[in-house]
Design an enzyme around this catalytic site. Sequence first.
Site, PDB file in Angstrom:
ATOM      1  N   LYS A  30     -19.452  21.573   7.415  1.00 18.58           N
ATOM      2  CA  LYS A  30     -20.416  20.564   7.681  1.00 18.58           C
ATOM      3  C   LYS A  30     -20.336  20.398   9.539  1.00 18.58           C
ATOM      4  O   LYS A  30     -19.450  20.970  10.106  1.00 18.58           O
ATOM      5  CB  LYS A  30     -19.929  19.056   7.370  1.00 18.58           C
ATOM      6  N   PRO A  86     -12.400  27.677   9.559  1.00 20.58           N
ATOM      7  CA  PRO A  86     -11.214  27.396  10.335  1.00 20.58           C
ATOM      8  C   PRO A  86     -10.715  26.162  10.093  1.00 20.58           C
ATOM      9  O   PRO A  86     -11.372  25.239  10.289  1.00 20.58           O
ATOM     10  CB  PRO A  86     -11.642  28.078  11.743  1.00 20.58           C
ATOM     11  N   MET A  87      -9.313  26.274  10.279  1.00 21.20           N
ATOM     12  CA  MET A  87      -8.631  24.945  10.306  1.00 21.20           C
ATOM     13  C   MET A  87      -8.704  24.208  11.740  1.00 21.20           C
ATOM     14  O   MET A  87      -8.707  24.843  12.748  1.00 21.20           O
ATOM     15  CB  MET A  87      -7.238  24.880   9.795  1.00 21.20           C
ATOM     16  N   GLY A  88      -8.761  22.898  11.867  1.00 21.79           N
ATOM     17  CA  GLY A  88      -8.720  22.220  13.139  1.00 21.79           C
ATOM     18  C   GLY A  88      -9.918  22.517  14.114  1.00 21.79           C
ATOM     19  O   GLY A  88      -9.819  22.409  15.063  1.00 21.79           O
ATOM     20  N   GLY A 129     -13.097  20.796  13.144  1.00 22.36           N
ATOM     21  CA  GLY A 129     -14.188  19.798  12.995  1.00 22.36           C
ATOM     22  C   GLY A 129     -15.151  20.284  11.987  1.00 22.36           C
ATOM     23  O   GLY A 129     -16.320  19.620  12.267  1.00 22.36           O
ATOM     24  N   LEU A 130     -14.801  21.262  11.194  1.00 24.14           N
ATOM     25  CA  LEU A 130     -15.969  21.625  10.278  1.00 24.14           C
ATOM     26  C   LEU A 130     -15.739  21.157   8.805  1.00 24.14           C
ATOM     27  O   LEU A 130     -16.454  21.519   8.080  1.00 24.14           O
ATOM     28  CB  LEU A 130     -16.230  23.306  10.395  1.00 24.14           C
ATOM     29  N   GLY A 131     -14.785  20.175   8.598  1.00 22.01           N
ATOM     30  CA  GLY A 131     -14.571  19.468   7.481  1.00 22.01           C
ATOM     31  C   GLY A 131     -14.092  20.466   6.268  1.00 22.01           C
ATOM     32  O   GLY A 131     -14.168  20.028   4.982  1.00 22.01           O
ATOM     33  N   SER A 176     -11.565  18.292   3.573  1.00 24.86           N
ATOM     34  CA  SER A 176     -12.110  17.513   3.218  1.00 24.86           C
ATOM     35  C   SER A 176     -13.430  18.023   2.082  1.00 24.86           C
ATOM     36  O   SER A 176     -13.224  17.710   0.879  1.00 24.86           O
ATOM     37  CB  SER A 176     -13.091  16.503   4.049  1.00 24.86           C
ATOM     38  N   SER A 177     -13.889  19.186   2.524  1.00 25.40           N
ATOM     39  CA  SER A 177     -14.883  19.906   1.375  1.00 25.40           C
ATOM     40  C   SER A 177     -14.131  20.502   0.389  1.00 25.40           C
ATOM     41  O   SER A 177     -14.627  20.293  -0.869  1.00 25.40           O
ATOM     42  CB  SER A 177     -15.719  21.140   2.309  1.00 25.40           C
ATOM     43  N   ASP A 209     -14.419  11.296   5.103  1.00 25.20           N
ATOM     44  CA  ASP A 209     -15.662  12.117   4.834  1.00 25.20           C
ATOM     45  C   ASP A 209     -15.815  12.836   3.338  1.00 25.20           C
ATOM     46  O   ASP A 209     -16.812  13.603   3.085  1.00 25.20           O
ATOM     47  CB  ASP A 209     -15.925  12.927   6.081  1.00 25.20           C
TER      48      ASP A 209
END
Length: 292
Positions: free
Chosen positions: A11, A94-96, A98-100, A103-104, A136
């Site tokens: 996201k 990628p982790m960390g 801000g692409l969710g 959570s996704s 989210d």
Amino acid sequence: MARISHPAPAKLNLFLRITGRRSNGYHELQTLFQFLDFGDTLHFRLRSDSAIRLQPGMSEVATEDNLVVRAARLLQQNAGVTHGADIELEKRIPMGAGLGGGSSDAATTLVALNQLWGSKVAVADLARMGLSLGADVPIFVHGRAAWAEGVGERFSAVTPAEPWYLVIHPDCHIPTQRVFAHPGLTRNSKPLKIPRFLRVADPAYAAEERSFFGLAGNDCEAVVRAAYPRVDQALRWLSAYGAPRLTGTGSAVFLAVPDETRARELLAHLPSRWTGFVARGLNHSPLVGENV
């Protein structure tokens, strides 16, 4: 049905405003989530016992702390499921960044295992479960682009334009908690109202929408740019081609472009010190399709 596969899309936060802080330390915010046609894929295989097995593991996260495993166990407990699952995670987000991604992955796990186990838990109840995993997660469960408020738990479906994006990951991991704890973070932005152009899909609103998002901005950007020079450098590079933005608390940055061809041209010139990808913005998540 013994094995199923489902996508877990990334996201973007098209803007992010922090409007206050609660007594428990959580921040009040306003943001707009839009999905991308890029993300992880999860494969689920039914087990006759109750074990949850995730492969491959992640060195950064203990297995029992992984949101995929936590989501699976949460559904087991709430739906009284006696079956288990072998879960394979193809990680692309990628982790960390801000692409969710986490959570996704959790939302996809809830939706997919509800199907695999025949649990028949309503979507609204899956979303409520997901909220305990992350603010989210419910948005990924519902699968609609959303204007979110509160800590992200109050949201309304919206229909912004669906442009192509060039997304850059500056090869750094930014802990969300570190950004929100920063003393220099803006925490008193004036709340915005959902503009009329977000309620319609009329392309005539696209120019106004772009102007609005540029004005709204991201309240985390100044803090992140100062603390993480790689993010600042990526935003400076992208600014030669338009008005780039930070997604969430970063570290990924993105630029809306007129078409896929232009996005791929820019990607071809991306400095080798960064990684990136081209993706289309989606108002309906590929997890649930358009029948939502």
